[in-house]
Design a protein around this motif. Structure first.
Motif, mmCIF file in Angstrom:
data_model
loop_
_atom_site.group_PDB
_atom_site.id
_atom_site.type_symbol
_atom_site.label_atom_id
_atom_site.label_comp_id
_atom_site.label_asym_id
_atom_site.label_seq_id
_atom_site.Cartn_x
_atom_site.Cartn_y
_atom_site.Cartn_z
ATOM 1 N N MET A 154 8.233 39.393 24.691
ATOM 2 C CA MET A 154 7.329 39.679 25.809
ATOM 3 C C MET A 154 6.343 38.532 26.021
ATOM 4 O O MET A 154 5.997 37.816 25.092
ATOM 5 N N SER A 155 5.881 38.418 27.253
ATOM 6 C CA SER A 155 4.802 37.466 27.546
ATOM 7 C C SER A 155 3.477 38.129 27.170
ATOM 8 O O SER A 155 3.419 39.326 26.866
ATOM 9 N N ASP A 156 2.407 37.353 27.217
ATOM 10 C CA ASP A 156 1.084 37.897 26.888
ATOM 11 C C ASP A 156 0.709 39.035 27.828
ATOM 12 O O ASP A 156 0.172 40.058 27.402
ATOM 13 N N ASP A 157 0.989 38.851 29.112
ATOM 14 C CA ASP A 157 0.663 39.890 30.095
ATOM 15 C C ASP A 157 1.462 41.159 29.856
ATOM 16 O O ASP A 157 0.936 42.271 29.978
ATOM 17 N N GLN A 158 2.723 41.003 29.502
ATOM 18 C CA GLN A 158 3.563 42.170 29.235
ATOM 19 C C GLN A 158 3.065 42.933 28.014
ATOM 20 O O GLN A 158 3.067 44.160 27.998
ATOM 21 N N ILE A 194 1.042 50.305 19.053
ATOM 22 C CA ILE A 194 -0.119 49.525 19.467
ATOM 23 C C ILE A 194 -0.473 48.515 18.385
ATOM 24 O O ILE A 194 -0.699 47.334 18.670
ATOM 25 N N ALA A 195 -0.500 48.957 17.146
ATOM 26 C CA ALA A 195 -0.827 48.056 16.037
ATOM 27 C C ALA A 195 0.220 46.949 15.908
ATOM 28 O O ALA A 195 -0.127 45.788 15.660
ATOM 29 N N ARG A 196 1.470 47.295 16.106
ATOM 30 C CA ARG A 196 2.556 46.312 16.016
ATOM 31 C C ARG A 196 2.397 45.230 17.085
ATOM 32 O O ARG A 196 2.522 44.037 16.804
ATOM 33 N N ILE A 197 2.078 45.638 18.296
ATOM 34 C CA ILE A 197 1.906 44.681 19.395
ATOM 35 C C ILE A 197 0.698 43.789 19.128
ATOM 36 O O ILE A 197 0.758 42.569 19.305
ATOM 37 N N LYS A 198 -0.404 44.387 18.684
ATOM 38 C CA LYS A 198 -1.606 43.599 18.412
ATOM 39 C C LYS A 198 -1.381 42.610 17.275
ATOM 40 O O LYS A 198 -1.883 41.486 17.317
ATOM 41 N N THR A 199 -0.617 43.010 16.268
ATOM 42 C CA THR A 199 -0.335 42.112 15.145
ATOM 43 C C THR A 199 0.476 40.911 15.595
ATOM 44 O O THR A 199 0.173 39.763 15.247
ATOM 45 N N ILE A 200 1.505 41.150 16.383
ATOM 46 C CA ILE A 200 2.347 40.047 16.868
ATOM 47 C C ILE A 200 1.559 39.142 17.801
ATOM 48 O O ILE A 200 1.689 37.917 17.755
ATOM 49 N N ALA A 201 0.685 39.720 18.626
ATOM 50 C CA ALA A 201 -0.151 38.908 19.515
ATOM 51 C C ALA A 201 -1.089 38.017 18.695
ATOM 52 O O ALA A 201 -1.281 36.842 19.030
ATOM 53 N N ALA A 202 -1.636 38.546 17.628
ATOM 54 C CA ALA A 202 -2.522 37.753 16.773
ATOM 55 C C ALA A 202 -1.749 36.639 16.085
ATOM 56 O O ALA A 202 -2.252 35.515 15.945
ATOM 57 N N LYS A 261 0.890 35.118 17.271
ATOM 58 C CA LYS A 261 1.180 34.101 18.281
ATOM 59 C C LYS A 261 -0.056 33.261 18.583
ATOM 60 O O LYS A 261 0.036 32.053 18.753
ATOM 61 N N ARG A 262 -1.231 33.910 18.641
ATOM 62 C CA ARG A 262 -2.471 33.157 18.862
ATOM 63 C C ARG A 262 -2.736 32.211 17.700
ATOM 64 O O ARG A 262 -3.186 31.082 17.898
ATOM 65 N N ALA A 263 -2.474 32.660 16.482
ATOM 66 C CA ALA A 263 -2.714 31.823 15.304
ATOM 67 C C ALA A 263 -1.795 30.613 15.297
ATOM 68 O O ALA A 263 -2.222 29.500 14.933
ATOM 69 N N THR A 264 -0.549 30.788 15.696
ATOM 70 C CA THR A 264 0.369 29.653 15.726
ATOM 71 C C THR A 264 -0.006 28.667 16.830
ATOM 72 O O THR A 264 0.190 27.468 16.680
ATOM 73 N N THR A 302 -3.086 27.996 17.820
ATOM 74 C CA THR A 302 -4.251 27.232 17.386
ATOM 75 C C THR A 302 -3.889 26.237 16.289
ATOM 76 O O THR A 302 -4.501 25.181 16.176
ATOM 77 N N LYS A 303 -2.890 26.545 15.481
ATOM 78 C CA LYS A 303 -2.462 25.627 14.428
ATOM 79 C C LYS A 303 -1.779 24.396 15.015
ATOM 80 O O LYS A 303 -1.888 23.311 14.477
ATOM 81 N N THR A 304 -1.043 24.575 16.107
ATOM 82 C CA THR A 304 -0.318 23.457 16.698
ATOM 83 C C THR A 304 -1.220 22.531 17.499
ATOM 84 O O THR A 304 -0.827 21.418 17.799
ATOM 85 N N LYS A 305 -2.421 22.976 17.838
ATOM 86 C CA LYS A 305 -3.329 22.132 18.635
ATOM 87 C C LYS A 305 -4.049 21.138 17.793
ATOM 88 O O LYS A 305 -4.255 21.110 16.688
#
Length: 71
Positions: free
Chosen positions: A12-16, A53-61, A63-66, A68-71
């Motif tokens: 899924m995309s972030d919006d989805q 809900i927890a599963r989606i939030k965990t995966i979103a976090a 993705k955000r962490a990866t 920030t690491k690549t920047k």
């Protein structure tokens, strides 16, 4: 709504993901209302929605962490 698979959430995309969380929160509200009025038949769906809900939030976090690491 069936339990969401991790592979589907990752695709899924972030919006989805945000839309999915919003829909699950609405579903949880309706389930709580049904439970309060004695109309809830599938009590396990409350747990599934909460975990989705927890599963989606965990995966979103993750993705955000990866990102920030690549920047």
């Amino acid at each position: 709504m069936a339990e969401m698979k991790v592979e589907d959430i990752r695709a899924m995309s972030d919006d989805q993901r945000e839309d999915a969380i919003l829909n699950l929160k609405k579903e949880r509200f309706n389930l709580r209302f049904q439970r309060a009025t004695g109309q809830l038949e599938n009590t396990s769906r409350m747990r599934e929605a909460r975990r989705d809900i927890a599963r989606i939030k965990t995966i979103a976090a993750e993705k955000r962490a990866t990102k920030t690491k690549t920047k």
